[in-house]
Design an enzyme around this catalytic site. Structure first.
Site, PDB file in Angstrom:
ATOM      1  CB  CYS A   2     -32.909  36.671  87.080  1.00 28.86           C
ATOM      2  SG  CYS A   2     -31.382  36.170  87.846  1.00 28.86           S
ATOM      3  NE  ARG A  27     -38.189  34.201  84.600  1.00 28.35           N
ATOM      4  CZ  ARG A  27     -37.998  34.049  83.297  1.00 28.35           C
ATOM      5  NH1 ARG A  27     -39.023  33.881  82.510  1.00 28.35           N
ATOM      6  NH2 ARG A  27     -36.790  34.082  82.782  1.00 28.35           N
ATOM      7  CD1 TRP A  74     -33.145  30.763  91.412  1.00 27.21           C
ATOM      8  CD2 TRP A  74     -31.302  30.520  90.162  1.00 27.21           C
ATOM      9  NE1 TRP A  74     -32.826  29.437  91.386  1.00 27.21           N
ATOM     10  CE2 TRP A  74     -31.703  29.249  90.631  1.00 27.21           C
ATOM     11  CE3 TRP A  74     -30.167  30.603  89.362  1.00 27.21           C
ATOM     12  CZ2 TRP A  74     -31.018  28.085  90.335  1.00 27.21           C
ATOM     13  CZ3 TRP A  74     -29.479  29.431  89.055  1.00 27.21           C
ATOM     14  CH2 TRP A  74     -29.912  28.196  89.539  1.00 27.21           C
ATOM     15  CG  ASN A 100     -33.038  38.298  84.058  1.00 26.11           C
ATOM     16  OD1 ASN A 100     -32.914  38.735  85.195  1.00 26.11           O
ATOM     17  ND2 ASN A 100     -34.201  37.924  83.549  1.00 26.11           N
ATOM     18  N   GLY A 101     -28.836  37.000  83.407  1.00 25.98           N
ATOM     19  CA  GLY A 101     -27.735  36.422  82.636  1.00 25.98           C
ATOM     20  C   GLY A 101     -26.450  36.485  83.442  1.00 25.98           C
ATOM     21  CD  GLU A 488     -41.224  14.026  82.137  1.00 31.25           C
ATOM     22  OE1 GLU A 488     -39.993  14.112  82.034  1.00 31.25           O
ATOM     23  OE2 GLU A 488     -41.943  14.985  82.498  1.00 31.25           O
ATOM     24  CE  LYS A 492     -42.230  16.743  85.647  1.00 28.94           C
ATOM     25  NZ  LYS A 492     -41.891  16.867  84.271  1.00 28.94           N
ATOM     26  CD  GLU A 495     -39.034  18.592  87.585  1.00 25.16           C
ATOM     27  OE1 GLU A 495     -39.880  17.840  87.072  1.00 25.16           O
ATOM     28  OE2 GLU A 495     -38.833  19.737  87.176  1.00 25.16           O
ATOM     29  CG  HIS A 511     -27.044  -6.076  82.976  1.00 24.31           C
ATOM     30  ND1 HIS A 511     -26.244  -7.113  82.585  1.00 24.31           N
ATOM     31  CD2 HIS A 511     -28.214  -6.210  82.291  1.00 24.31           C
ATOM     32  CE1 HIS A 511     -26.881  -7.838  81.662  1.00 24.31           C
ATOM     33  NE2 HIS A 511     -28.087  -7.294  81.474  1.00 24.31           N
ATOM     34  CE  LYS A 608     -42.444  26.050  83.002  1.00 29.25           C
ATOM     35  NZ  LYS A 608     -42.653  24.588  83.041  1.00 29.25           N
TER      36      LYS A 608
HETATM   37  C1  F6R Z   1     -38.932  19.334  84.299  1.00 23.78           C
HETATM   38  C2  F6R Z   1     -38.666  20.541  83.551  1.00 23.78           C
HETATM   39  C3  F6R Z   1     -37.290  20.756  83.029  1.00 23.78           C
HETATM   40  C4  F6R Z   1     -37.371  21.372  81.611  1.00 23.78           C
HETATM   41  C5  F6R Z   1     -35.957  21.744  81.124  1.00 23.78           C
HETATM   42  C6  F6R Z   1     -35.991  22.297  79.729  1.00 23.78           C
HETATM   43  O1  F6R Z   1     -40.249  19.276  84.719  1.00 23.78           O
HETATM   44  O2  F6R Z   1     -39.523  21.355  83.354  1.00 23.78           O
HETATM   45  O3  F6R Z   1     -36.536  19.578  83.024  1.00 23.78           O
HETATM   46  O4  F6R Z   1     -37.960  20.448  80.754  1.00 23.78           O
HETATM   47  O5  F6R Z   1     -35.409  22.687  81.990  1.00 23.78           O
HETATM   48  O6  F6R Z   1     -36.762  23.457  79.654  1.00 23.78           O
HETATM   49  P1  F6R Z   1     -37.253  24.006  78.267  1.00 23.78           P
HETATM   50  O7  F6R Z   1     -38.205  23.012  77.702  1.00 23.78           O
HETATM   51  O8  F6R Z   1     -37.920  25.316  78.581  1.00 23.78           O
HETATM   52  O9  F6R Z   1     -36.038  24.146  77.412  1.00 23.78           O
END
Ligand code: F6R
Length: 613
Positions: A2, A27, A74, A100-101, A488, A492, A495, A511, A608
């Site tokens: 949110c 977000r 959200w 929010n929350g 990583e 990516k 996602e 394994h 985000k």
């Molecule tokens: C992946 C991504 C998420 C964040 C995770 C932690 O691309 O962005 O996996 O890394 O949600 O977010 P922060 O770093 O803001 O705590």
């Protein structure tokens, strides 16, 4: 997750609120709404769907109010719908609230309010907030300027969970109240106007001066004044924090997507993050960090705790700290760490990494470590974010605002900062030779130019993306640091392209996972550790002989063999190589997502900043 926007000033609030919400779109959200203080009471306009739908709502152009609150939702409690969207009003339409929350005890509060004659129009936890404020407002017999504030304060004392709340009321037509606990909220100070937002970039074009609220701090705003209060409504004196991000940093500057822009910003982000930490002929230096030799020598173990991409950065940090400082490091996922019983005492250093500084699980893990006596160090990209205010020490990445949901420049900035931190510890401890330290420093300073070269792989990568974008499963392999990069790269890809993907430590293949390799499947490997080249190549041969198509990202000269594609990246110290070898993998996910016609910056179901559990 949110988003909140608020405005109080002399201009018409509604266009400012909608523009602010558009800036928070990244977000992630499913509905949006605004509420303004009008001559005849409070207006509320909201609906499910995109923020721009608000422009089409009947009567939105007729709003004249210069005070307003706004929200992108959200869904957590109740499906996305107009009724469940924020702002929410109390039964008498006297208070409008965005939140929010999560109010964890909303069921108890709802039952209490139902018993007191209140009714509910939505399935949300939020709707208890305006009604509880109304309840306390009517019970207060003193009718002064602070009556609404007292009602908000009493309601907040009843809430369990997390909240950032904005309140406007027909009983205080020239004011707004905001409060937060465990959920982000900033106040931007302007000239005869003030702005509220859940993050800094959304209101950066209006002001660079911000007030940062701590848990259970209230602000009572008018267009000219801001009064701050603690939970007992004692007045607080708060200082303005000036943020040096520029506004172009928060727009696309000609790129098609924020993610692509942020991938290309990495040389700058790394330069800025290295900043003045590596002064010539002097030890590494971090302002505000003064861990001495006695403390560091007594450390029995370190934890690095984070989520998602930030956790992957932590894995690379572990290798650097263990290698150069000889201190054992455990890397933990914050949502796991917080619910087990980690072995922590006063000789433990816990490092928390969070781009946003607002991730609920990471903050909870930090609080747990503090309560067990650990020394805590936060690594964040956002000045004044919650994690930085909880930790004993903070060091910052200087990646600038990261808007795309998929993290790129924040990740490489975290990796570089962790490596510099490892050197800082090593210099204090004397755990490696000065020669090795000087070599590493040189390599670090050369990284921005090497990243620029790695970005030149984009044409080859784009071609490869066209070949594989319709795949259903893609595997990533690596050993040592390259396993971390594989993890990583795989995250990516999932996602933003929605392709199922797994990363394996190459040696683990036999394994179990090798059972998944079948004719035509794509396997992407990373090889940057010269000690492990042959080992990883053997694993690649194992998948080739089972019909896999292979791509290898490497900085090593590989013997000619039957790998389908080899992408060369610049060489560097192996501990730093993830910063370079991740670049083609970021580009690959980006181009695959584009080929599939997906929304790169706002992938489905993702947010985000994950400010709830
Ligand atoms: C992946 C991504 C998420 C964040 C995770 C932690 O691309 O962005 O996996 O890394 O949600 O977010 P922060 O770093 O803001 O705590």
């Amino acid at each position: 997750m949110c988003g909140i926007i608020g405005y109080i000033g002399t201009k018409k609030a509604s266009p400012i609120l909608i523009a602010g919400l558009l800036r928070l779109e990244y977000r992630g959200y499913d509905s949006a709404g605004i509420s303004t203080v009008e001559k005849n009471g409070l207006s509320v306009m909201k609906d499910k769907g995109r923020v721009k739908n608000l422009y089409n709502l009947d009567g939105i152009d007729n709003l004249e109010g210069t005070i307003g609150i706004a929200h992108t939702r959200w869904a957590t409690h109740g499906k996305p719908s107009k009724e469940n969207s924020h702002p929410h009003l109390d039964n008498s339409n006297s208070f409008a609230v965005v939140h929010n929350g999560i109010i964890e005890n909303y069921n108890d509060l709802k039952n209490f309010l139902l018993d007191n004659g209140y009714t509910f129009r939505s399935q949300t936890d939020t709707e208890v907030i305006p009604n509880l404020i109304h309840y306390y407002y009517t019970k207060d017999e003193i009718d002064d300027n602070y009556r609404v504030l007292r009602a908000v304060q009493k309601a907040c004392k009843d809430f369990k969970g997390s909240f950032a709340i904005q309140v406007i009321s027909k009983f205080m037509p020239n004011n707004m109240i905001v409060v937060r606990k465990d959920s982000p909220l900033v106040i931007g100070k302007g000239d005869k106007e003030n702005y509220i937002s859940s993050d800094i970039p959304a209101i950066l074009s209006f002001t660079k001066d911000f007030y940062l609220l701590n848990d259970y701090e209230f602000a009572l705003l008018s267009k000219d004044t801001i009064e701050f209060f603690d939970i007992n409504l004692n007045k607080l004196d708060k200082k303005v924090t000036s943020i040096d991000w520029n506004t172009t940093a928060a727009d696309k500057s000609g790129y098609d997507d924020y993610m692509l822009k942020e991938i290309y910003e990495q040389p700058t982000a790394i330069r800025e993050t290295i900043g003045s930490h590596l002064p010539e002929n002097e030890p590494c230096h971090f302002e505000n960090l003064n861990l001495d030799k006695k403390f560091l020598s007594n450390i029995n173990k370190m934890y690095i705790v984070a989520c998602g991409t930030a956790m992957h950065a932590g894995l690379t940090g572990k290798l650097a700290i263990e290698h150069i400082c000889n201190i054992p490091v455990t890397v933990d996922i914050a949502s796991e760490f917080r619910y087990r019983n980690p072995i922590i005492d006063k000789n433990t250093l816990c490092i928390f990494i969070s781009q946003s500084g607002e991730t609920a699980d990471t903050i909870a893990a930090l609080k747990l470590s503090k309560s067990k006596g650990a020394t805590t160090l936060a690594i964040s990209n956002v000045i004044g974010s919650s994690i930085t205010r909880e930790a004993d020490y903070t060091i910052y990445t200087h990646a600038g605002p990261e808007i795309a949901v998929a993290s790129t420049k924040a990740y490489t900035s975290q990796v570089i900062l962790l490596n510099i931190l490892a050197l800082y510890f090593a210099e204090i401890l004397g755990s490696v030779s000065q020669e090795e330290i000087s070599k590493m420093k040189k390599e670090i300073l050369a990284l921005p130019n090497k990243i620029e070269k790695a970005l030149n792989t984009s044409t080859e990568i784009k071609k490869f993306a066209k070949k594989i974008y319709q795949e259903k499963d893609i595997f990533f392999l690596g050993r040592g640091v390259d396993y971390n990069t594989a993890l990583e790269g795989s995250l990516k890809l999932k996602e933003i392209s929605y392709i199922h993907s797994e990363a394996y430590a190459a040696g683990e293949l036999k394994h179990g996972p090798i059972a998944l390799i079948e004719n035509g499947i794509t396997v992407i490997s990373v090889i940057t550790d010269e000690k492990l080249v042959e080992k990883t190549l053997s694993n690649i041969q194992e998948v080739i002989s089972r019909g896999a198509k292979t791509l290898v990202i490497t900085n090593q000269t590989l013997p000619s063999n039957n790998i389908d594609e080899v992408i060369m990246v610049p060489n560097t110290n192996v501990l730093l190589s993830p910063i370079i070898s991740i670049i083609p993998l970021q580009l690959l996910s980006y181009y695959i997502s584009k080929e599939k016609g997906l929304d790169v910056d706002k992938p489905r179901n993702l947010a985000k900043s994950v400010t709830v559990e």
